[in-house]
Design an enzyme around this catalytic site. Structure first.
Site, PDB file in Angstrom:
ATOM      1  N   SER A  15       0.710  -1.304   0.206  1.00  0.00           N
ATOM      2  CA  SER A  15      -0.179  -0.444   0.152  1.00  0.00           C
ATOM      3  C   SER A  15       0.949   0.637  -0.277  1.00  0.00           C
ATOM      4  O   SER A  15       0.219   2.305  -0.485  1.00  0.00           O
ATOM      5  CB  SER A  15      -0.741   0.163   0.990  1.00  0.00           C
ATOM      6  OG  SER A  15      -0.105  -0.371   2.097  1.00  0.00           O
ATOM      7  N   LYS A  33       0.588   4.755   6.835  1.00  0.00           N
ATOM      8  CA  LYS A  33      -0.360   5.973   5.862  1.00  0.00           C
ATOM      9  C   LYS A  33       0.770   7.037   5.907  1.00  0.00           C
ATOM     10  O   LYS A  33       1.334   6.853   6.537  1.00  0.00           O
ATOM     11  CB  LYS A  33      -1.620   5.867   5.934  1.00  0.00           C
ATOM     12  CG  LYS A  33      -2.572   4.526   6.006  1.00  0.00           C
ATOM     13  CD  LYS A  33      -2.059   3.717   4.876  1.00  0.00           C
ATOM     14  CE  LYS A  33      -2.812   2.098   4.675  1.00  0.00           C
ATOM     15  NZ  LYS A  33      -2.327   1.570   3.703  1.00  0.00           N
TER      16      LYS A  33
END
Length: 181
Positions: free
Chosen positions: A39, A80
């Site tokens: 990701s 993230k």
């Protein structure tokens, strides 16, 4: 015989102090993590080993584009990038980031990763139907926008769920890098 016993006690004390210091450092200052999944590619690779700075946000708030680790649930932490801060409106249109209606350049994307696209969305379309990122929260996205479970699915992330700021890739050694410096 007393000298041997004294030596053992010195070793035991030294080991207890070392373990105590390691516990304190890992609990309050720094902790290692391993990136799990694609990701954050191309910035971070699956299985990169990193150090997370746990004390930075005790004194400062997260900043736009910081890479953070947060508790996604009781069993899993995610890594993230912070995109929007409390009180801001976030939207993507035609693969461009807009904060409060103003275009914002994402300098971490280069010509080498130009094929990474973000589907159009506005904050109002995200879980929770917010018009701005609520106080005490941030909006996060993975760099690999087509393969990331992030605020588009989870909603804004509470700042108190942030473990810390990703600081260093230390393994594999050929990828050694200070992040966000």
């Amino acid at each position: 015989m007393a000298k041997g016993k004294s030596e053992w006690l010195d070793w035991i004390k030294a080991l207890l102090i070392a373990f105590g210091l390691a516990f304190l450092v890992r609990t309050f200052l720094f902790t290692p993590i391993i990136v799990d999944g694609p990701s954050m590619q191309p910035t971070l690779q699956d299985r990169d080993q990193m150090i997370v700075n746990k004390f930075t946000y005790r004194f400062d708030e997260p900043e736009r584009f910081d890479i953070v680790v947060f508790h996604a649930n009781d069993q899993k932490d995610f890594i993230k990038r912070v995109i929007a801060l409390p009180g801001e409106h976030v939207a993507y249109k035609d693969n461009n980031l807009y904060i409060n209606g103003q275009p914002i350049e994402e300098k971490f994307f280069t010509d080498n990763n130009i094929d990474l696209y973000t589907n159009d969305f506005t904050l109002e379309q995200i879980k929770g139907n917010y018009s701005i990122v609520p106080e005490g929260h941030v909006f996060v996205l993975g760099d690999n926008r087509t393969n990331s479970t992030d605020s588009r699915l989870l909603g804004p992330i509470p700042i108190d769920q942030i473990v810390g700021k990703a600081s260093v890739i230390y393994w594999p050694f050929d990828r050694f890098e200070f992040i966000g410096e």
